[in-house]
Design a protein around this motif. Structure first.
Motif, PDB file in Angstrom:
ATOM      1  N   GLN A 344      -1.075   8.521  -1.372  1.00  0.00           N
ATOM      2  CA  GLN A 344      -1.615   7.496  -2.768  1.00  0.00           C
ATOM      3  C   GLN A 344      -0.904   6.439  -3.171  1.00  0.00           C
ATOM      4  O   GLN A 344      -1.269   5.424  -3.405  1.00  0.00           O
ATOM      5  N   LYS A 345       0.696   7.118  -3.534  1.00  0.00           N
ATOM      6  CA  LYS A 345       1.608   5.865  -3.833  1.00  0.00           C
ATOM      7  C   LYS A 345       1.587   4.693  -3.520  1.00  0.00           C
ATOM      8  O   LYS A 345       2.452   3.760  -3.469  1.00  0.00           O
ATOM      9  N   TYR A 346       1.156   4.575  -1.680  1.00  0.00           N
ATOM     10  CA  TYR A 346       1.548   3.411  -0.797  1.00  0.00           C
ATOM     11  C   TYR A 346       0.045   2.792  -0.832  1.00  0.00           C
ATOM     12  O   TYR A 346       0.087   1.673  -0.025  1.00  0.00           O
ATOM     13  N   ILE A 347      -1.125   2.638  -1.662  1.00  0.00           N
ATOM     14  CA  ILE A 347      -2.063   2.212  -1.464  1.00  0.00           C
ATOM     15  C   ILE A 347      -2.588   0.920  -1.035  1.00  0.00           C
ATOM     16  O   ILE A 347      -2.066  -0.387  -0.606  1.00  0.00           O
ATOM     17  N   ASN A 348      -1.244   0.704  -2.638  1.00  0.00           N
ATOM     18  CA  ASN A 348      -0.857  -1.017  -2.522  1.00  0.00           C
ATOM     19  C   ASN A 348      -0.174  -1.246  -2.423  1.00  0.00           C
ATOM     20  O   ASN A 348      -0.087  -2.725  -3.162  1.00  0.00           O
ATOM     21  N   SER A 349       0.510  -1.073  -1.841  1.00  0.00           N
ATOM     22  CA  SER A 349       1.592  -1.041  -1.381  1.00  0.00           C
ATOM     23  C   SER A 349       2.160  -2.501  -0.215  1.00  0.00           C
ATOM     24  O   SER A 349       1.048  -1.945   0.589  1.00  0.00           O
ATOM     25  N   ASP A 350       2.942  -3.465  -0.469  1.00  0.00           N
ATOM     26  CA  ASP A 350       2.918  -4.401   0.873  1.00  0.00           C
ATOM     27  C   ASP A 350       4.108  -4.327   1.633  1.00  0.00           C
ATOM     28  O   ASP A 350       4.416  -5.563   2.156  1.00  0.00           O
ATOM     29  N   GLN A 355       3.196  -1.630   5.892  1.00  0.00           N
ATOM     30  CA  GLN A 355       2.136  -2.251   7.234  1.00  0.00           C
ATOM     31  C   GLN A 355       2.311  -1.868   8.679  1.00  0.00           C
ATOM     32  O   GLN A 355       1.617  -2.057   9.052  1.00  0.00           O
ATOM     33  N   HIS A 358       0.443   0.994   8.572  1.00  0.00           N
ATOM     34  CA  HIS A 358      -1.016   0.435   9.283  1.00  0.00           C
ATOM     35  C   HIS A 358      -1.336  -0.074  10.526  1.00  0.00           C
ATOM     36  O   HIS A 358      -2.212   0.299  11.430  1.00  0.00           O
TER      37      HIS A 358
END
Length: 378
Positions: A344-350, A355, A358
């Motif tokens: 969860q804590k990485y979902i909005n990380s760029d 990257q 993903h």
């Protein structure tokens, strides 16, 4: 030159002071809201350092399973961090009524304070695990942090493991012999100096070499091959990568993910998840899911099933079959896709490592098709 030294000294002291302010509670303070308070809970773990162990008898050489001598079944849990409820412990135990003992890879509790141990006792008490002996090692969360990490006395008082390990690691690095298995427990958190690493390395090599024709399983908290992004511990790798060559299986936790790269299996039972490295050499991975291992030894076969904690479904399986002059390894991976969820804590990380996660996930779940070349026409 003197001015430079003064400025450097001030910066170092200021940095140390800032670090202490930030980390004071983690190093020396008590948790702000303990989950369990009150009188000490009377709870006793059965261990193979005791004279009498439920379901087993020591014959002077090894521990014999009295219930089912032909089968040894061990349930193994990775990091727990106080995140398994009483009902979850009970459900897993009831799912495996023939289990002989259980093992745990460190970070049994969230922090090395007695409040969290009380919570652990409360969650386990009254479940079938009460009557099962335990084999475990301390994790970094069991240690108190400071200039030198220290393990609270109540850890070794609570878990009375054999004192057959190297000097200075009595009761935290040790081995337990069964008829066809030597299970080695390694305290990786106590390795704070080069002479300790050398001493444990030499002991481990000898312990594996003298196992005879038994299968050899090692358990430890820090993994040799980390499956967490940016979490590789070079000191652990340098200390153990050669020493563990003779082991059939090596289980580790710490990274809060699952990865199998024989003989290494990194696993996690907690609700805390980190970013997975998704290494190319890993035969099977999992991210964002709680797991445990069902280890069974019968005859010349050692079987390891990795199961999803809540459902009990088999997620991964390996068989190691002992022949006269070699050991055969058989992958029995179920026909279900790998579970690779981003925490969860990485979902909005760029960030770049996110990257990369993903990209690797996409390649792993959707590999490029293999193009076969036409036969050459003569």
């Amino acid at each position: 030159m003197r001015t430079f030294r003064i400025i450097l000294t001030i910066l170092i002291l200021a940095g140390a002071a800032a670090l202490c302010v930030v980390r004071w509670n983690a190093w020396f303070g008590n948790p702000p809201e303990p989950q369990w308070t009150g009188d000490t809970i009377a709870y006793s773990f059965h261990t193979f350092g005791d004279d009498s162990v439920p379901g087993f008898e020591y014959n002077g050489i090894a521990w014999e399973d009295l219930r089912e001598p032909d089968t040894l079944q061990i349930l193994l849990f990775g990091d727990v961090h106080n995140s398994l409820t009483h009902s979850q412990w009970e459900a897993v135990a009831n799912r495996h009524p023939q289990a002989d003992c259980y093992a745990q890879l460190g970070d049994f509790v969230e922090r090395g304070y007695f409040y969290y141990n009380q919570q652990l006792y409360h969650d386990l008490s009254g479940t079938p695990f009460d009557s099962l002996p335990l084999i475990n090692v301390p994790g970094n969360h069991e240690y108190r942090k400071g200039i030198r990490r220290t393990l609270p006395d109540y850890w070794t008082e609570t878990f009375r493991h054999p004192h057959n390990g190297p000097l200075g690691f009595e009761g935290t690095t040790y081995f337990v012999d069964f008829d066809d298995l030597r299970l080695i427990a390694i305290n990786t958190n106590g390795l704070q100096h080069i002479h300790e690493m050398t001493r444990v390395n030499a002991w481990l090599k000898k312990t594996i070499q003298t196992a005879g024709d038994r299968f050899v399983i090692a358990i430890m908290h820090h993994p040799v091959h980390s499956c967490g992004a940016g979490r590789q511990n070079i000191h652990i790798a340098a200390t153990f990568i050669r020493a563990l060559n003779g082991a059939d299986l090596v289980f580790a936790g710490h990274d809060h993910n699952y990865a199998r790269r024989m003989p290494y299996v990194n696993t996690n039972s907690a609700t805390k998840f980190y970013l997975h490295k998704l290494g190319k050499r890993d035969a099977r991975v999992a991210s964002g899911v709680q797991l445990y291992e069902d280890i069974a030894l019968y005859g010349d076969t050692l079987r390891v099933q990795t199961r999803i904690l809540d459902s009990g479904d088999i997620y991964d399986e390996v068989l190691i079959i002992r022949h006269d002059d070699y050991k055969e390894i058989i992958d029995s991976i179920p026909a279900i896709p790998e579970i690779i969820d981003i925490p969860q804590k990485y979902i909005n990380s760029d960030k770049r490592k996110v990257q990369r996660f993903h990209t690797r996930k996409e390649k792993r779940l959707n590999p490029a098709p293999v193009v076969s070349l036409p036969d050459t026409i003569h």
